[in-house]
Design an enzyme around this catalytic site. Sequence first.
Site, PDB file in Angstrom:
ATOM      1  N   ASP A 100      22.053 -11.085  -2.569  1.00  0.00           N
ATOM      2  CA  ASP A 100      21.033 -10.905  -1.538  1.00  0.00           C
ATOM      3  C   ASP A 100      19.682 -11.407  -2.031  1.00  0.00           C
ATOM      4  O   ASP A 100      19.163 -10.942  -3.045  1.00  0.00           O
ATOM      5  CB  ASP A 100      20.907  -9.423  -1.165  1.00  0.00           C
ATOM      6  CG  ASP A 100      22.146  -8.888  -0.471  1.00  0.00           C
ATOM      7  OD1 ASP A 100      22.499  -9.432   0.583  1.00  0.00           O
ATOM      8  OD2 ASP A 100      22.754  -7.937  -0.999  1.00  0.00           O
ATOM      9  N   ASP A 121      22.568 -12.871  -8.735  1.00  0.00           N
ATOM     10  CA  ASP A 121      22.444 -11.893  -7.663  1.00  0.00           C
ATOM     11  C   ASP A 121      22.775 -12.599  -6.352  1.00  0.00           C
ATOM     12  O   ASP A 121      22.728 -13.836  -6.257  1.00  0.00           O
ATOM     13  CB  ASP A 121      21.021 -11.339  -7.643  1.00  0.00           C
ATOM     14  CG  ASP A 121      20.846 -10.240  -6.616  1.00  0.00           C
ATOM     15  OD1 ASP A 121      21.704  -9.342  -6.538  1.00  0.00           O
ATOM     16  OD2 ASP A 121      19.842 -10.289  -5.868  1.00  0.00           O
TER      17      ASP A 121
END
Length: 342
Positions: free
Chosen positions: A28, A26
């Site tokens: 963010d 991922d």
Amino acid sequence: MSQAVRTRPEGSGQPLSEAYDTALLDLDGVVYAGGQAIAYAVDSLAVARTGGMHLAYVTNNALRTPDTVAEHLTELGIPTGADDVITSAQAVARLISEQVPAGARVLVIGGDGLRVALRERGLTPVESAEDDPAAVVQGFGGPDLTWGRFAEASYAVARGVPWFASNTDLTIPSGRGIAPGNGAAVEVVRIATGKEPQVAGKPLPPMHKETIIRTGARRPLVVGDRLDTDIEGAFNGAVDSLLVLTGVTDGARLLAAPPQHRPTYVDADLRGLLTGQPEVAAAGEGFRCGGWTATAGADRLELEGDGEALDGLRALCAAAWTAAGEGSCELDGGKALARLGL
């Protein structure tokens, strides 16, 4: 076939970067926050890549194109090609293309990431409910997305046009804190229309499908900061996961996690890719990790010992998850977490 209920974090005698061929990272809250690299991310990813681990970046944020994301990562010191970026915009574009005619018009409520992904699938982005769209797609549009865009979506959806959402994350990390995510915007259209969208992004199968198609991963490790997207997505895809504590998940949320939100491994940040993981072992009526022993009392979690805070957290996870079984732990872990500084 149902999966066994995880009752403790697992150990690993190998560095995770050697035990798995591909890290599905991922962005963010894991690699960067507010556009700036998170501490240790650049160096940790460089070591993992040099050691032969394939790094792929999997984001529910549909605002930016893979080219733009790759350029940003490269500027941060993480050399990345666009082919190594997988977005929820790509996943939702594939989902739409499987349900509408080739070349169909799609009303876009979001940013360039959605438009580029739709064109890649041979679809035609349009801007108005009056453009006779065959579908409506909604993705994160950033702070400049105006109220009128939600109205356009609502007009079309209320007329019966199929509605799709890239993802439904209610929040997104930013450099200034936690901001509303695409899920909050989806709620606006849901309230106005009473309809439900088809959703593509993590934790749902369309995103996992898109990721495996594009990366060719054989033994992937999902790396994320969110229990309800990253970790649940790994659970739904029956692959292992590493939770890092650099984003939205804190110790209390982790201890309360139901089975689908329990990660395989837990670490502070991306340095966890470069190490093995300590074993969490049964110890009498509790669980030991490092110098800590955790037990589930009548109304709260108890912690005894000393050592690395993360080892204490791993032991607490074992006590909490075992006590909860297939549910969520309701025991108070506040005092134990405070002792660890978490």
